[in-house]
Design an enzyme around this catalytic site. Structure first.
Site, PDB file in Angstrom:
ATOM      1  N   LYS A  25      48.490  43.482  24.277  1.00  0.00           N
ATOM      2  CA  LYS A  25      49.285  42.471  24.517  1.00  0.00           C
ATOM      3  C   LYS A  25      48.691  40.962  24.268  1.00  0.00           C
ATOM      4  O   LYS A  25      47.341  40.905  24.400  1.00  0.00           O
ATOM      5  CB  LYS A  25      50.023  42.303  25.650  1.00  0.00           C
ATOM      6  CG  LYS A  25      49.070  42.302  26.866  1.00  0.00           C
ATOM      7  CD  LYS A  25      48.773  41.062  27.680  1.00  0.00           C
ATOM      8  CE  LYS A  25      48.011  40.883  28.863  1.00  0.00           C
ATOM      9  NZ  LYS A  25      47.359  39.790  28.993  1.00  0.00           N
ATOM     10  N   ASP A 191      50.513  44.353  34.946  1.00  0.00           N
ATOM     11  CA  ASP A 191      50.559  44.528  33.281  1.00  0.00           C
ATOM     12  C   ASP A 191      50.933  45.818  32.543  1.00  0.00           C
ATOM     13  O   ASP A 191      51.107  45.799  31.297  1.00  0.00           O
ATOM     14  CB  ASP A 191      49.254  44.156  32.640  1.00  0.00           C
ATOM     15  CG  ASP A 191      49.037  42.694  32.884  1.00  0.00           C
ATOM     16  OD1 ASP A 191      49.717  41.558  33.165  1.00  0.00           O
ATOM     17  OD2 ASP A 191      47.674  42.191  32.552  1.00  0.00           O
TER      18      ASP A 191
HETATM   19  O1  C5P Z   1      48.166  44.086  39.238  1.00  0.00           O
HETATM   20  P1  C5P Z   1      46.820  44.237  38.912  1.00  0.00           P
HETATM   21  O2  C5P Z   1      46.183  45.316  39.970  1.00  0.00           O
HETATM   22  O3  C5P Z   1      46.421  44.587  37.660  1.00  0.00           O
HETATM   23  O4  C5P Z   1      46.004  42.719  39.198  1.00  0.00           O
HETATM   24  C1  C5P Z   1      44.731  42.685  39.272  1.00  0.00           C
HETATM   25  C2  C5P Z   1      44.418  41.546  40.109  1.00  0.00           C
HETATM   26  O5  C5P Z   1      44.481  40.424  39.367  1.00  0.00           O
HETATM   27  C3  C5P Z   1      44.985  41.465  41.305  1.00  0.00           C
HETATM   28  O6  C5P Z   1      44.171  42.015  42.404  1.00  0.00           O
HETATM   29  C4  C5P Z   1      45.008  39.760  41.622  1.00  0.00           C
HETATM   30  O7  C5P Z   1      43.801  39.393  41.932  1.00  0.00           O
HETATM   31  C5  C5P Z   1      45.141  39.337  40.204  1.00  0.00           C
HETATM   32  N1  C5P Z   1      46.381  38.848  39.833  1.00  0.00           N
HETATM   33  C6  C5P Z   1      47.223  37.894  40.422  1.00  0.00           C
HETATM   34  N2  C5P Z   1      48.251  37.611  40.125  1.00  0.00           N
HETATM   35  C7  C5P Z   1      49.280  38.423  39.044  1.00  0.00           C
HETATM   36  C8  C5P Z   1      48.521  39.540  38.549  1.00  0.00           C
HETATM   37  C9  C5P Z   1      47.206  39.819  38.949  1.00  0.00           C
HETATM   38  O8  C5P Z   1      46.494  37.137  41.099  1.00  0.00           O
HETATM   39  N3  C5P Z   1      50.276  37.871  38.868  1.00  0.00           N
END
Ligand code: C5P
Length: 357
Positions: A25, A191
């Site tokens: 993406k 994501d």
């Molecule tokens: O959702 P995911 O585990 O892939 O996100 C990884 C990290 O990215 C989270 O722990 C956070 O630090 C950051 N993140 C965030 N805000 C979001 C998505 C991700 O702060 N909307």
């Protein structure tokens, strides 16, 4: 000691195999709000799936782990590993972008190398499908052929997770509906729902709540891949440092990008691209400034850091322009590699094995 396994409660027999293809993406708009108490940020994002893919082949091995299987013959760039933490025995091999054999060994953890144990998000996805379907014992081999750069701001790990959800559902004939798969995807990462869906979508919440957007036209992208990856949490943490005290309202709305997508005009879309994480990514990788300005000088109608970076995404005026831009950019030597892709691309789908005609 030899472990005996009860008959697995799923529809797959030894040798069954499914290949799923999932897209990368690019964020056309990434508006980021303040840090929430749960450690995430509210976002308003517009995502487009592009034709850079990871292929994941899920196979029920014909023989016990530790003996040779026909599922995967490790090559110089394979990275075989295994997870045997539960009644699921999962082995993983990685080829292409992010395979350990492609990189010199370092003593520090490298976010751009794909892990092969339980910390591999595709393995976690397989566990979630098994749990949702009540499968307590199964053996599985996941062969990942990665075309999406790793830790590059293009959701490659999320694509692998989405591919594993679809592949395990098909292989084990668990019959989970798309809504259930999307719910499992959101548990795996913010994501992950998007590569399941593909196309062009608006993401809200932490990015996992998707709504279709009205988009016309096809867009031609050129991606400048960087050496090494950037950790998404590190980029968000840098964003927090940069915006300390100045960010009181929610994320910026995506009106300009949404309007541009309705016209189908790449020049309008190029001018409307927004990434609130870009200043943070540039702080962590100052060299990306030159990559962005080079792409613009070479005629890109839009230039932006992709997601949390360090990939730089360039929108070309058309297909021919994208070929010229990619060639010129490669010639400038500012990127590890240059890739062309078109968007929007389809979401994760079975391309071989069970479920295909
Ligand atoms: O959702 P995911 O585990 O892939 O996100 C990884 C990290 O990215 C989270 O722990 C956070 O630090 C950051 N993140 C965030 N805000 C979001 C998505 C991700 O702060 N909307």
């Amino acid at each position: 000691m030899t472990r005996s396994h009860p008959a697995p409660r799923h529809g797959a027999h030894a040798g069954s195999t499914v290949t799923v293809r999932a897209p990368a993406k690019v964020n056309l708009h990434l508006g980021v709000g303040p840090l929430r108490p749960d450690g995430y940020h509210d976002v308003i994002t517009v995502l487009q799936a592009v034709s850079l893919f990871d292929d994941l082949t899920a196979t029920v091995p014909a023989t016990a782990p530790g003996t040779s299987t026909t599922a995967s013959t490790p090559t110089a760039v394979d990275q075989p590993g295994s997870d045997t933490s539960t009644g699921l025995e999962i082995t993983v091999a990685v080829t292409g972008e992010g395979a350990a054999g492609n990189r010199p060994a370092t003593s520090t953890p490298d976010v751009s190398i794909v892990p092969t144990g339980l910390d591999n998000i595709a393995v976690r996805a397989a566990h979630l499908v098994a749990e949702a379907a009540g499968i307590t014992s199964a053996r599985l081999h996941l062969a990942l052929t990665k075309g999406i750069p790793v830790a590059a701001g293009m959701a490659g790990g999320s694509a692998d997770a989405a591919a594993a959800l679809v592949a395990c559902d098909a292989l084990w004939q668990t019959g989970l509906d798309r809504a259930t798969l999307a719910e499992l995807a959101a548990r795996l990462g913010s994501d992950v729902p998007f590569p399941l869906a593909g196309g062009t979508a608006l993401g809200t919440g932490r990015g996992e709540q998707l709504t279709d957007v009205l988009a016309t036209g096809e867009y031609y992208w050129v991606f400048a891949l960087a050496d090494g990856g950037l950790s998404t949490p590190a980029v968000y943490a840098e964003f927090d440092r940069l915006s300390e005290g100045r960010l009181r309202s929610g994320p910026t709305p995506a009106d300009d990008v949404l309007a541009a997508l309705r016209t189908g005009d790449p020049r309008q879309l190029g001018a409307a691209l927004v990434n609130d994480l870009q200043p943070a990514a540039l702080r962590l990788r100052p060299a990306l400034r030159r990559v962005l300005s080079t792409g613009t000088e070479l005629g890109a109608v839009g230039a932006i850091v992709s997601g949390s970076g360090p990939t730089c995404a360039f929108l070309a005026a058309g297909a021919t322009e994208s070929i010229e831009l990619a060639a010129s950019l490669a010639g400038m030597g500012v990127a590890r590699a240059v890739r062309r892709a078109a968007g929007p691309a389809a979401g994760a789908r079975v391309v071989a094995g069970a479920g295909t005609a």
